[in-house]
Design a protein around this motif. Structure first.
Motif, short mmCIF file in Angstrom:
data_model
loop_
_atom_site.label_atom_id
_atom_site.label_comp_id
_atom_site.label_asym_id
_atom_site.label_seq_id
_atom_site.Cartn_x
_atom_site.Cartn_y
_atom_site.Cartn_z
N ASP A 1 0.84 -1.21 0.00
CA ASP A 1 0.00 0.00 0.00
C ASP A 1 0.87 1.25 0.00
N ARG A 2 1.89 1.26 0.86
CA ARG A 2 2.79 2.42 0.94
C ARG A 2 3.53 2.64 -0.38
N LEU B 1 2.60 1.72 -3.47
CA LEU B 1 1.69 2.21 -4.49
C LEU B 1 1.33 3.68 -4.25
N PHE B 2 1.15 4.03 -2.98
CA PHE B 2 0.84 5.42 -2.63
C PHE B 2 2.00 6.34 -2.99
N GLU B 3 3.24 5.92 -2.68
CA GLU B 3 4.42 6.73 -2.99
C GLU B 3 4.60 6.91 -4.50
N GLY C 1 2.24 7.26 -6.51
CA GLY C 1 1.15 8.09 -6.98
C GLY C 1 0.11 7.34 -7.79
N ARG D 1 -3.33 5.10 -8.39
CA ARG D 1 -4.66 4.89 -7.81
C ARG D 1 -4.86 3.39 -7.70
#
Length: 194
Positions: free
Chosen positions: A24-25, A27-29, A31, A33
């Protein structure tokens, strides 16, 4: 994550969340969706080429960094309009505008099957018991799917029940056409680490 908890056990989603927090981290880093529930992941990108690139890099991340096995048979690149997750699918009304959430056809089939089971004449229980079970089931089902734009689904079902077949045949043909989402090039992929 085989060997830790049997598939389908109540502990399995919890362990998936713990093990995939780093994903999750990541994919978030980047950017990106994405949508993840337990070990089911959908990452949304704009093109098939980008989807293939992201599928490869995230698969490598899961296998090398997290030391988990990715089920390559379930992992795929697909249009967002052809996949579903947890009974929800996606559509774009009229082929343009924002993407909306719909109830997946399989979930509707399961709904019909359960309603038939509760209303079957061969089920030897009192009408009061039958209605109580049906009400409990329908309350839960509607609460679960309230996120979806489902008003059109229920209008179609009601029209099929109320209209005489000869009067509705032409109209229902047009309704069926609206149900089919038109791909617009938006791509998604599903990665299922096991």
């Amino acid at each position: 994550m085989s060997g830790i908890a049997p598939q389908g056990s109540p502990l399995s989603p919890l362990l998936s969340n713990v093990m995939l927090d780093d994903l999750d981290r990541e994919l978030f880093e980047r950017g990106l969706r994405f949508l993840r529930y337990a070990d089911d992941v959908m990452v949304f990108v704009r093109s098939e080429r980008a989807a293939n690139r992201v599928l490869g890099s995230v698969t490598t991340f899961i296998e090398k960094r997290l030391k988990l096995k990715v089920n390559r048979e379930k992992s795929k690149v697909s249009s967002v309009f052809k996949v579903s997750l947890l009974g929800f699918g996606y559509y774009r009304p009229g082929g343009k505008g924002p993407v909306k959430i719909r109830i997946d056809r399989k979930a509707l089939r399961r709904l019909k099957k359960e309603v038939r089971r509760f209303t079957s004449r061969s089920w030897g229980v009192s009408m009061e018991h039958r209605l109580e079970k049906l009400e409990r089931f329908m309350t839960g089902w509607v609460s679960y799917f309230k996120l979806a734009d489902s008003s059109w689904t229920f209008r179609i079902q009601a029209a099929r029940r109320m209209d005489p077949p000869e009067a509705s045949s032409g109209q229902m043909g047009r309704v069926e056409e609206r149900q089919q989402p038109k791909p617009n090039g938006a791509e998604t992929w599903i990665c299922d680490p096991e």
